[in-house]
Design a protein around this motif. Sequence first.
Motif, short mmCIF file in Angstrom:
data_model
loop_
_atom_site.label_atom_id
_atom_site.label_comp_id
_atom_site.label_asym_id
_atom_site.label_seq_id
_atom_site.Cartn_x
_atom_site.Cartn_y
_atom_site.Cartn_z
N GLN A 135 2.64 -9.24 15.55
CA GLN A 135 4.01 -9.57 15.19
C GLN A 135 4.81 -9.99 16.42
OE1 GLN A 135 5.58 -9.44 11.99
NE2 GLN A 135 3.44 -9.55 11.42
N ALA A 151 3.44 -13.50 17.43
CA ALA A 151 3.91 -14.59 16.59
C ALA A 151 5.35 -14.93 16.94
CB ALA A 151 3.77 -14.22 15.12
N ILE A 162 12.50 -9.13 14.21
CA ILE A 162 11.11 -8.93 13.80
C ILE A 162 10.70 -7.46 13.93
CG2 ILE A 162 8.71 -9.63 14.21
CD1 ILE A 162 10.60 -11.87 13.23
N GLN A 179 10.98 -3.93 10.81
CA GLN A 179 9.71 -3.35 10.35
C GLN A 179 9.56 -1.91 10.83
OE1 GLN A 179 6.19 -5.95 10.53
NE2 GLN A 179 7.54 -7.51 11.37
N ARG A 229 11.92 0.43 8.79
CA ARG A 229 11.45 0.60 7.42
C ARG A 229 10.30 1.60 7.36
NH1 ARG A 229 10.05 -4.54 4.00
NH2 ARG A 229 11.89 -5.08 5.18
N LEU A 275 13.12 -1.78 -0.21
CA LEU A 275 12.57 -2.51 0.93
C LEU A 275 11.07 -2.73 0.79
CD1 LEU A 275 14.50 -0.95 3.91
CD2 LEU A 275 14.88 -3.10 2.75
N VAL A 294 9.61 -4.12 -1.50
CA VAL A 294 9.33 -5.32 -2.27
C VAL A 294 8.42 -6.25 -1.50
CG1 VAL A 294 10.34 -7.40 -3.25
CG2 VAL A 294 11.49 -5.22 -3.52
N GLY A 295 7.35 -6.70 -2.14
CA GLY A 295 6.51 -7.72 -1.53
C GLY A 295 5.58 -7.20 -0.46
N GLU A 296 5.55 -5.88 -0.26
CA GLU A 296 4.69 -5.38 0.79
C GLU A 296 3.42 -4.76 0.24
OE1 GLU A 296 6.05 -4.60 4.93
OE2 GLU A 296 6.92 -3.00 3.77
N ARG A 297 3.28 -4.82 -1.08
CA ARG A 297 2.09 -4.23 -1.67
C ARG A 297 0.83 -4.87 -1.12
NH1 ARG A 297 5.81 -4.84 -6.41
NH2 ARG A 297 5.73 -6.87 -5.47
N LEU A 334 2.13 -13.46 9.80
CA LEU A 334 3.41 -13.74 9.14
C LEU A 334 4.26 -12.48 9.22
CD1 LEU A 334 2.20 -15.73 6.01
CD2 LEU A 334 3.19 -16.61 8.12
N PHE A 335 5.59 -12.66 9.10
CA PHE A 335 6.48 -11.50 9.16
C PHE A 335 6.59 -10.91 7.75
CE2 PHE A 335 8.27 -14.50 12.44
CZ PHE A 335 7.55 -13.94 13.47
N PRO A 336 6.06 -9.71 7.54
CA PRO A 336 5.95 -9.19 6.17
C PRO A 336 7.29 -8.86 5.52
CG PRO A 336 5.30 -7.52 7.76
CD PRO A 336 5.50 -8.79 8.53
N HIS A 337 8.34 -8.67 6.34
CA HIS A 337 9.62 -8.27 5.77
C HIS A 337 10.48 -9.48 5.40
CE1 HIS A 337 10.28 -9.03 9.96
NE2 HIS A 337 11.58 -8.93 9.84
N TYR A 389 6.97 -12.98 -0.87
CA TYR A 389 6.71 -12.35 0.41
C TYR A 389 5.25 -12.58 0.78
CZ TYR A 389 11.20 -10.03 0.35
OH TYR A 389 12.55 -9.79 0.37
N PRO A 390 4.96 -12.61 2.09
CA PRO A 390 3.58 -12.89 2.52
C PRO A 390 2.55 -11.99 1.84
CG PRO A 390 5.03 -12.90 4.41
CD PRO A 390 5.87 -12.47 3.23
N GLY A 391 2.91 -10.71 1.63
CA GLY A 391 1.98 -9.78 1.03
C GLY A 391 1.56 -10.17 -0.38
N GLN A 392 2.30 -11.07 -1.01
CA GLN A 392 1.96 -11.46 -2.38
C GLN A 392 1.06 -12.69 -2.42
OE1 GLN A 392 6.27 -11.52 -3.06
NE2 GLN A 392 5.90 -10.37 -4.95
#
Lengths: 404, 261
Positions: A296, A299, A314, A318, A321, A399, A401-404, B109-112, B154-157
């Motif tokens: 991270q 990047a 960045i 993270q 969280r 928060l 969301v989308g991290e699964r 990628l930035f996961p958040h 999100y990247p994780g998806q």
Amino acid sequence: MPPLREPPKRRRGALVWLRTNLFSSWGNALASLLSMGVLLYLGGELLLWVLTQAHWGPVWANLRLFAVYRYPPELLWRPFAASAVVLLLLGATAGAGRRSGESIAGGVFWWFFGLSALLTLVGLVAWPVARWGWLAVGVAGLLGYLAGRVEPRLARALPWSWGASLVIVVVLLNGFGTGGALRSVSTKEWGGFMLTLVLSIVGIAISFPLGIALALGRRSKLPIIRVVCVGFIEVVRGAPLIMWLFIASLMVPLVLDVSPSAVGPLSRAMVAVTLFSAAYMAENVRGGLQAVPKGQYEAAQALGLSGWQRTRLIVLPQALRAVIPAIVGQAIALFKDTSLVFIVGLFDFFNVGNIVANQSASLLVPGGVRLELSLFLAVVYWFFAYRMSAASRQLERRLGVGER
Amino acid sequence: MTEEAVLRGPVRADAPEGGSRIIEVEGLNKWFGDFHVLKDIHLSMNRGEVVVIIGPSGSGKSTLIRCINRLEEHQEGRIVVDGVELTDDVRHIDQVRRETGMVFQQFNLFPHLTVLENVTLAPVRVRKWRKSQAEERAMYFLEKVGIPEQARKYPGQLSGGQQQRVAIARALTMEPKVMLFDEPTSALDPEVIGEVLEVMVTLAKEGMSMAVVTHEMGFAREVADRVIFMDAGQIVEVGTPEHFFENPREERTRAFLSKIL
């Protein structure tokens, strides 16, 4: 292709749940019955005691002491007004943010709106002076909520309003000048739950950013910053809070080079509680920083982001969280640790309990009222601590969301 | 290396004369602690060139490419990117990174942040574009890599292949002058390697300057101008893809190619 099949039906309902979870075998059923019996017996005994034997008189009679302690009774409207301002803004935040799914502000708002309603009822029964005050606080909250619902664009003014509310609350509680309705009230007169809240909110609000700064400083490339941060964290964590409260009460006037009377006990306690908590926050945040993968940073570097941008955009989002539970845990710990400020001569919520226990009315009760008071204190502390932890769980879920 | 090669000294990987240099590496040496990981690297690249770097793991090829945008510091030698020499001067480093896009093995990628936020972050924060302009360019490149419909996710998806294509779009939206690829397909499932390579081939054919560390010899054969074989921190052999397929000169090159082809 084989035909598509429905997933097997899962049977639901209370009976099914009971059978699978509590009575799946003879041994299981026996254990369930036994533990239920014990729980019912203990719970029943407690309830019986609370309802029939306990003496709640000293609690009802001292609600003002529990709330504000020695704050001048004729100026009681000021803490009420401060509460009203905060609940108004909380309501507006909740109302304006309602559309964005599960609302954290909403949960907090309704929780405390419920509290103001409950206290209005209590006022009707046992606390005549406060009934209009609590009613006004509740109404202010509701008005804020409705305003937020009707005009969601208020959301844009909220950050400023919260900042302004801080000033308003300080002015209301502290006052200025010597005469009139807004005359200055020395912090020595502050006490009760009001003091507990002021210490906690200020402590959390300052120790959180300070902890982040310390955690970042601990990873700094500059040795001097690193040494100072590590030194601070390790020294502060090396001794109990109670000792730092002692030291702060003696050292703050010394360091600031003023006479001991110029720095009130509240300021000294605040310094000790905040710095103590900041050291623990820093270690929590450091744990989060270590959880952010090296890729991270790379990047972010490769994209040309500056060092500060990398940290702010960045790494920190993270890192924080990842450690929300630990940070909220520290906030709750700080909230409860404020009960130690009796060391510097302050009468916070917990300490008012001691005072009430030693009142002559309480001493007349055979066996005293320590147990009643402790239960009352515990319920009130729980009410606030639980709300913090519930809000943190909501925050994590959102928060996530989308991290699964 | 044969005795003859040792006498020749280090192999130079110079770009053809006449082009305008985008990357120049002269006498590069780098150590990790006591370990000499890059030895006397001479390499240059012209604008529009596609250079593929191959070699066994541990040969220093990733380290070399990471030196070019200063993710790794070098101890000796000169690295010049688009006329800017990499020194300790942070302004130079920032300038080089702005003009250099990088794609990592692990996507990073930035996961958040959503896909769109990932792609627009640097243009807005580093290039100081307006958000609307950045989003417009971001959507252009997301379309180019074939996943505009994933912008709000999100990247994780996303699948690995989709994530790597987002990473390519993220680098491209900065409109870099040269792209560095560090084993971009090594972490991908075999069935999605093709979709990433396809994007890279398109990019190469459009004239992007690219330095690519990879084992994908098919990609090299299709678009590489030159292939560089590295082993044990040295450049061992340089040539066209055909040269490597038809008659590699060095024993080490042949041994390596026989394993991956």
